[in-house]
Design a protein around this motif. Structure first.
Motif, PDB file in Angstrom:
ATOM      1  N   GLY A  35       0.820  -1.207   0.000  1.00 49.85           N
ATOM      2  CA  GLY A  35       0.000   0.000   0.000  1.00 49.85           C
ATOM      3  C   GLY A  35       0.850   1.251   0.000  1.00 49.85           C
ATOM      4  O   GLY A  35       2.001   1.236   0.459  1.00 49.85           O
ATOM      5  N   SER A  36       0.304   2.343  -0.539  1.00 48.89           N
ATOM      6  CA  SER A  36       1.041   3.616  -0.556  1.00 48.89           C
ATOM      7  C   SER A  36       0.150   4.733  -0.028  1.00 48.89           C
ATOM      8  O   SER A  36       0.203   5.863  -0.494  1.00 48.89           O
ATOM      9  N   GLY A  37      -0.689   4.414   0.946  1.00 52.15           N
ATOM     10  CA  GLY A  37      -1.581   5.410   1.541  1.00 52.15           C
ATOM     11  C   GLY A  37      -1.045   5.945   2.858  1.00 52.15           C
ATOM     12  O   GLY A  37       0.165   5.898   3.123  1.00 52.15           O
ATOM     13  N   TRP A  38      -1.953   6.411   3.688  1.00 49.88           N
ATOM     14  CA  TRP A  38      -1.596   7.059   4.950  1.00 49.88           C
ATOM     15  C   TRP A  38      -0.733   6.205   5.859  1.00 49.88           C
ATOM     16  O   TRP A  38       0.261   6.675   6.397  1.00 49.88           O
ATOM     17  N   GLY A  39      -1.138   4.948   6.054  1.00 48.56           N
ATOM     18  CA  GLY A  39      -0.417   4.075   6.971  1.00 48.56           C
ATOM     19  C   GLY A  39       1.007   3.858   6.486  1.00 48.56           C
ATOM     20  O   GLY A  39       1.989   4.080   7.221  1.00 48.56           O
ATOM     21  N   PRO A  59      -0.713  -0.730  -6.208  1.00 44.57           N
ATOM     22  CA  PRO A  59      -1.156  -0.402  -7.565  1.00 44.57           C
ATOM     23  C   PRO A  59      -1.156   1.106  -7.839  1.00 44.57           C
ATOM     24  O   PRO A  59      -1.207   1.519  -8.987  1.00 44.57           O
ATOM     25  N   THR A  60      -1.115   1.944  -6.779  1.00 39.40           N
ATOM     26  CA  THR A  60      -1.069   3.398  -6.981  1.00 39.40           C
ATOM     27  C   THR A  60       0.324   3.920  -6.676  1.00 39.40           C
ATOM     28  O   THR A  60       0.825   3.707  -5.577  1.00 39.40           O
ATOM     29  N   THR A  66      -6.062  12.412   1.192  1.00 41.44           N
ATOM     30  CA  THR A  66      -7.519  12.242   1.096  1.00 41.44           C
ATOM     31  C   THR A  66      -8.375  13.322   1.764  1.00 41.44           C
ATOM     32  O   THR A  66      -9.435  13.630   1.241  1.00 41.44           O
ATOM     33  N   ASN A 101      -0.348  -5.442  -7.585  1.00 31.96           N
ATOM     34  CA  ASN A 101      -1.344  -5.787  -6.580  1.00 31.96           C
ATOM     35  C   ASN A 101      -0.896  -7.006  -5.801  1.00 31.96           C
ATOM     36  O   ASN A 101      -0.569  -8.023  -6.401  1.00 31.96           O
ATOM     37  N   ALA A 102      -0.894  -6.936  -4.477  1.00 33.06           N
ATOM     38  CA  ALA A 102      -0.624  -8.147  -3.696  1.00 33.06           C
ATOM     39  C   ALA A 102      -1.911  -8.953  -3.643  1.00 33.06           C
ATOM     40  O   ALA A 102      -2.979  -8.409  -3.375  1.00 33.06           O
ATOM     41  N   ASN A 305     -11.121  -4.619   2.068  1.00 37.16           N
ATOM     42  CA  ASN A 305     -10.333  -4.783   0.844  1.00 37.16           C
ATOM     43  C   ASN A 305     -10.164  -6.289   0.544  1.00 37.16           C
ATOM     44  O   ASN A 305     -10.074  -7.089   1.463  1.00 37.16           O
ATOM     45  N   ASP A 346      -6.879   1.398   7.859  1.00 36.62           N
ATOM     46  CA  ASP A 346      -8.273   0.993   7.648  1.00 36.62           C
ATOM     47  C   ASP A 346      -8.488  -0.515   7.558  1.00 36.62           C
ATOM     48  O   ASP A 346      -9.561  -1.006   7.873  1.00 36.62           O
ATOM     49  N   ALA A 453     -11.830   4.384  11.029  1.00 37.33           N
ATOM     50  CA  ALA A 453     -11.155   4.285   9.731  1.00 37.33           C
ATOM     51  C   ALA A 453     -10.797   5.684   9.271  1.00 37.33           C
ATOM     52  O   ALA A 453     -11.462   6.260   8.424  1.00 37.33           O
ATOM     53  N   THR A 454      -9.766   6.235   9.873  1.00 36.63           N
ATOM     54  CA  THR A 454      -9.378   7.601   9.526  1.00 36.63           C
ATOM     55  C   THR A 454      -7.883   7.691   9.240  1.00 36.63           C
ATOM     56  O   THR A 454      -7.096   6.850   9.663  1.00 36.63           O
ATOM     57  N   ALA A 455      -7.532   8.762   8.521  1.00 37.53           N
ATOM     58  CA  ALA A 455      -6.133   9.036   8.237  1.00 37.53           C
ATOM     59  C   ALA A 455      -5.375   9.226   9.555  1.00 37.53           C
ATOM     60  O   ALA A 455      -4.235   8.805   9.710  1.00 37.53           O
ATOM     61  N   TYR A 535      -4.602  20.814   8.420  1.00 34.25           N
ATOM     62  CA  TYR A 535      -4.162  19.977   7.312  1.00 34.25           C
ATOM     63  C   TYR A 535      -2.911  20.510   6.648  1.00 34.25           C
ATOM     64  O   TYR A 535      -2.098  19.766   6.143  1.00 34.25           O
TER      65      TYR A 535
HETATM   66  P1  FAD Z   1      -5.173   4.084   2.229  1.00 33.97           P
HETATM   67  O1  FAD Z   1      -4.658   5.423   2.516  1.00 33.97           O
HETATM   68  O2  FAD Z   1      -6.479   3.944   1.572  1.00 33.97           O
HETATM   69  O3  FAD Z   1      -4.083   3.339   1.364  1.00 33.97           O
HETATM   70  C1  FAD Z   1      -4.261   2.050   0.876  1.00 33.97           C
HETATM   71  C2  FAD Z   1      -3.211   1.786  -0.177  1.00 33.97           C
HETATM   72  O4  FAD Z   1      -3.168   0.386  -0.469  1.00 33.97           O
HETATM   73  C3  FAD Z   1      -3.487   2.479  -1.494  1.00 33.97           C
HETATM   74  O5  FAD Z   1      -2.262   3.003  -1.958  1.00 33.97           O
HETATM   75  C4  FAD Z   1      -3.967   1.354  -2.398  1.00 33.97           C
HETATM   76  O6  FAD Z   1      -3.687   1.582  -3.752  1.00 33.97           O
HETATM   77  C5  FAD Z   1      -3.157   0.188  -1.870  1.00 33.97           C
HETATM   78  N1  FAD Z   1      -3.693  -1.149  -2.117  1.00 33.97           N
HETATM   79  C6  FAD Z   1      -4.976  -1.563  -2.177  1.00 33.97           C
HETATM   80  N2  FAD Z   1      -5.041  -2.884  -2.413  1.00 33.97           N
HETATM   81  C7  FAD Z   1      -3.766  -3.319  -2.503  1.00 33.97           C
HETATM   82  C8  FAD Z   1      -3.178  -4.606  -2.738  1.00 33.97           C
HETATM   83  N3  FAD Z   1      -3.914  -5.693  -2.927  1.00 33.97           N
HETATM   84  N4  FAD Z   1      -1.822  -4.688  -2.768  1.00 33.97           N
HETATM   85  C9  FAD Z   1      -1.051  -3.587  -2.569  1.00 33.97           C
HETATM   86  N5  FAD Z   1      -1.559  -2.360  -2.356  1.00 33.97           N
HETATM   87  C10 FAD Z   1      -2.900  -2.233  -2.310  1.00 33.97           C
HETATM   88  N6  FAD Z   1      -9.529  10.630   7.370  1.00 33.97           N
HETATM   89  C11 FAD Z   1      -9.308  11.594   8.296  1.00 33.97           C
HETATM   90  O7  FAD Z   1      -8.733  11.282   9.345  1.00 33.97           O
HETATM   91  N7  FAD Z   1      -9.728  12.886   8.096  1.00 33.97           N
HETATM   92  C12 FAD Z   1     -10.355  13.253   6.953  1.00 33.97           C
HETATM   93  O8  FAD Z   1     -10.731  14.413   6.785  1.00 33.97           O
HETATM   94  C13 FAD Z   1     -10.589  12.274   5.944  1.00 33.97           C
HETATM   95  N8  FAD Z   1     -11.215  12.614   4.782  1.00 33.97           N
HETATM   96  C14 FAD Z   1     -11.362  11.665   3.806  1.00 33.97           C
HETATM   97  C15 FAD Z   1     -11.930  12.042   2.587  1.00 33.97           C
HETATM   98  C16 FAD Z   1     -12.091  11.122   1.559  1.00 33.97           C
HETATM   99  C17 FAD Z   1     -12.689  11.539   0.250  1.00 33.97           C
HETATM  100  C18 FAD Z   1     -11.659   9.778   1.764  1.00 33.97           C
HETATM  101  C19 FAD Z   1     -11.811   8.758   0.676  1.00 33.97           C
HETATM  102  C20 FAD Z   1     -11.104   9.397   2.979  1.00 33.97           C
HETATM  103  C21 FAD Z   1     -10.950  10.331   4.014  1.00 33.97           C
HETATM  104  N9  FAD Z   1     -10.370   9.975   5.245  1.00 33.97           N
HETATM  105  C22 FAD Z   1     -10.148  10.939   6.197  1.00 33.97           C
HETATM  106  C23 FAD Z   1     -10.033   8.572   5.553  1.00 33.97           C
HETATM  107  C24 FAD Z   1      -8.576   8.265   5.259  1.00 33.97           C
HETATM  108  O9  FAD Z   1      -8.237   8.609   3.951  1.00 33.97           O
HETATM  109  C25 FAD Z   1      -8.322   6.780   5.455  1.00 33.97           C
HETATM  110  O10 FAD Z   1      -8.719   6.389   6.729  1.00 33.97           O
HETATM  111  C26 FAD Z   1      -6.836   6.474   5.260  1.00 33.97           C
HETATM  112  O11 FAD Z   1      -6.475   6.702   3.943  1.00 33.97           O
HETATM  113  C27 FAD Z   1      -6.489   5.050   5.663  1.00 33.97           C
HETATM  114  O12 FAD Z   1      -5.127   4.823   5.431  1.00 33.97           O
HETATM  115  P2  FAD Z   1      -4.592   3.406   4.959  1.00 33.97           P
HETATM  116  O13 FAD Z   1      -3.122   3.505   4.867  1.00 33.97           O
HETATM  117  O14 FAD Z   1      -5.173   2.356   5.809  1.00 33.97           O
HETATM  118  O15 FAD Z   1      -5.258   3.192   3.533  1.00 33.97           O
END
Ligand code: FAD
Ligand code: MG
Ligand code: MG
Ligand code: MG
Ligand code: MG
Length: 564
Positions: A35-39, A59-60, A66, A101-102, A305, A346, A453-455, A535
């Motif tokens: 994954g390349s998101g918040w965590g 994949p991203t 967000t 994709n894993a 997921n 999340d 489920a928050t950032a 932010y």
């Molecule tokens: P994500 O950030 O979703 O990252 C997941 C990553 O995993 C992505 O890069 C994805 O491409 C990758 N992935 C998926 N499947 C696979 C796979 N099979 N193999 C490898 N990689 C994979 N939270 C707040 O605290 N405050 C806010 O104001 C807020 N506003 C938001 C607004 C919107 C529109 C959205 C959509 C969300 C918002 N959130 C907010 C929630 C926050 O974005 C999520 O809780 C946060 O992104 C979770 O982080 P994460 O690392 O778990 O997942």
């Protein structure tokens, strides 16, 4: 080649010999982050460079900021201000990146099955080996089993935001064509938002601002009267995870703004140009209704997921939660070999199993209270003693503080325990029996299994794990066998993860609401300013900060740019 499916196993990266640092790192333990998101990004930013040979698989190829995605969807902010290349982020740790994709984790072989499509669209699976694995794959949208979602839009990715923006621009232009009938025009300008959580509410507010502030410049005046915004919500309130005062403020504000709030309404089906829903009226009767749309946004919460689902399934009985991967308080996936696999963000939840440990807690508490001068305790307090305890309210409070220092993840939960004591003291005796204590802890457990489920949460877990992983590598050598109880190195070197709730914010139409622990702020420029500055400082890089600032400046001076 190898593994159960005899697939190619990745042994080195294309850039493994690019520089001396990378070459050195080949001999370090392999850390793979999914994954390349918040965590993931918070982890990568906290990890010390040169501790691990890091590989990110996602994949991203960008990190997405967000919280401000709703603004990008209507053109208040430029999308490029909200994304950061993952390659820039991993450079600090000399990591590698694979856009893929894993699909599956093979826990006993320590392999990840990864799939990519080649130019012809054929699947080309391979294995990536790991020593330490972090799963941070986030969540998907909850469909609630509703049919016709293909006619609606979601807002999860950068592409989603672009698509929505284009659609809004396209609808506005079509509404201006002489060939468009009055009825068609009304439909094109009807925005329906399913789900009134922060995302839905923010998008509604952003659309409202856009239409009010910018539409009058350049578009025919008549459009303004024909625009409608509808929010469909299954509960009686919007923003229902927030404090009540905030939820009410937001509702009032939307009513003044003539945004149509359809509460107590459940979406049944989405047709190509209308949403069908059941609304419960004051008498509790259900009426079938529908509202036509030019654009429909689906934002009704999160679901698991596919990879997370597969992990939970393959660890069978060890995993008890249906909605997320369960970890212990050290964020290790329960059921996987201890210390190999972590899950954050999340896709995960920290299990609290206070009820299962009732006997242990009670025994230790009694011992610490009455027998702390005696070294060994197990023989003094028998199982029978424990089953027959009768703890007074004061003792229960002491017990709860005792559990709290053993299990910091439960801090919030144990505040609940104090509230529950009267409820479980059914006979009003002023005492609780062992069974009553256990039942009470069970209810406490059920109330806290999932973190939000928050950032905010993903960010805290990523930082915690990044620090710990670096510490693990360094202390591995210096720890003596005696420091490590039951082979649990994590426990020996780091405290359990503790979530700190810093508050929630949402933007509702040129003002913002903040729900901070202990007090709430609603409305006005002050709130909006706070919303932005929070932010602003959280945003990842200097580049992003400068871009965001320019966007706000630009918007303030020239208005939004919906048409590009
Ligand atoms: P994500 O950030 O979703 O990252 C997941 C990553 O995993 C992505 O890069 C994805 O491409 C990758 N992935 C998926 N499947 C696979 C796979 N099979 N193999 C490898 N990689 C994979 N939270 C707040 O605290 N405050 C806010 O104001 C807020 N506003 C938001 C607004 C919107 C529109 C959205 C959509 C969300 C918002 N959130 C907010 C929630 C926050 O974005 C999520 O809780 C946060 O992104 C979770 O982080 P994460 O690392 O778990 O997942
Ligand atoms: Mg992530
Ligand atoms: Mg993200
Ligand atoms: Mg938000
Ligand atoms: Mg995650």
């Amino acid at each position: 080649r190898g593994g159960p499916e005899n697939l190619p196993i990745l042994s080195q990266h294309l850039d493994s010999f690019d520089n001396e640092e990378k070459e050195e790192l080949r001999h370090r333990p392999k850390l793979v982050v999914l994954g390349s998101g918040w965590g993931s990004v918070s982890l990568l930013e906290t990890l010390d460079p040169n501790d691990y040979d890091v590989t990110v698989i996602s994949p991203t190829n960008y990190f997405l900021f967000t919280p401000m995605l709703p603004s990008a969807a209507v053109g208040t902010l430029e999308l490029k201000s909200l994304v950061e290349s993952i390659r820039n982020i991993i450079r600090r740790v000399n990591g590698h990146y694979l856009e893929a994709n894993a699909e599956k984790i093979l826990f006993s072989e320590k392999l990840i099955k990864v799939s990519v499509k080649d130019a012809e669209g054929k699947n080309r699976p391979f294995y990536v080996p790991y020593d330490k694995l972090v799963v941070a794959v986030g969540s998907t949208s909850n469909t609630h089993g509703v049919q016709g979602l293909q006619y609606s839009h979601q807002l999860k990715t950068a592409e989603d935001a672009l698509t929505i923006r284009k659609k809004i621009a396209c609808n506005l232009e079509r509404a201006c064509l002489p060939t468009t009938s009055d009825e068609e025009r009304k439909k094109l300008l009807s925005f329906v938002i399913c789900g009134a959580g922060p995302t839905g509410v923010e998008v509604a507010a952003e659309i409202f601002d856009l239409l009010n502030e910018d539409l009058c410049r350049g578009f025919p005046k008549i459009l303004r009267q024909e625009i409608s915004i509808h929010i469909i919500q299954s509960r009686s309130h919007i923003l229902n995870t927030y404090d009540k005062a905030i939820s009410e403020y937001a509702m009032k504000r939307f009513e003044n703004d003539s945004i149509d709030l359809l509460t107590n309404s459940r979406v049944k089906e989405i047709l190509p140009d209308e949403v069908v829903f059941d609304q419960k009226n004051e008498k509790g009767e259900i009426e079938r209704k529908s509202v036509p749309f030019g654009l429909c946004l689906w934002s009704t919460g999160v679901a698991q997921n596919p990879l997370a689902q597969d992990i939970v399934k393959s660890l069978k009985s060890s995993q008890q939660n249906r909605r997320a991967i369960e970890t212990d308080t050290q964020l290790r996936v329960i059921g996987a070999p201890l210390g190999d696999v972590y899950a954050i963000g999340d896709c995960s939840t920290v299990r609290t199993d206070l009820a299962d440990h009732t006997a242990e807690y009670v025994r230790q508490y009694i011992h610490s209270k009455h027998y702390s001068h005696i070294q060994r305790h197990s023989s003094i307090i028998t199982d029978d003693d424990i089953r027959h305890v009768n703890l007074s309210h004061t003792e229960l409070k002491e017990l709860s503080s005792y559990i709290q220092c053993k299990n910091p993840i439960a801090t919030e939960a144990l505040a609940l325990m104090h509230e529950f004591i009267p409820k479980y003291d059914t006979t009003n005796s002023g005492h609780l029996s062992f069974d009553q204590v256990k039942a009470m802890l069970k209810e406490v457990d059920s109330k806290v299994t999932s973190l939000p489920a928050t950032a905010q949460r993903a960010h805290q877990q990523g930082k915690y794990l990044g620090k710990k992983l670096s510490k693990l590598v360094k202390t591995h050598i210096t720890l003596s066998i005696n420091d490590i109880v039951d082979g649990d190195i994590d426990n020996a070197i780091s405290k359990p993860f503790k979530y700190t709730h810093l508050g929630s914010l949402a933007y509702i139409g040129n003002s913002a609401v903040l729900d901070l622990p202990g007090y709430q702020i609603v409305g006005g420029l002050m709130a909006m300013y706070l919303w932005r500055s929070i932010y602003f400082t959280q945003s990842v890089s200097m580049r992003t900060r400068v871009l965001l600032f320019m966007d706000w400046l630009n918007r303030g001076v020239f208005g939004r740019d919906i048409l590009s």
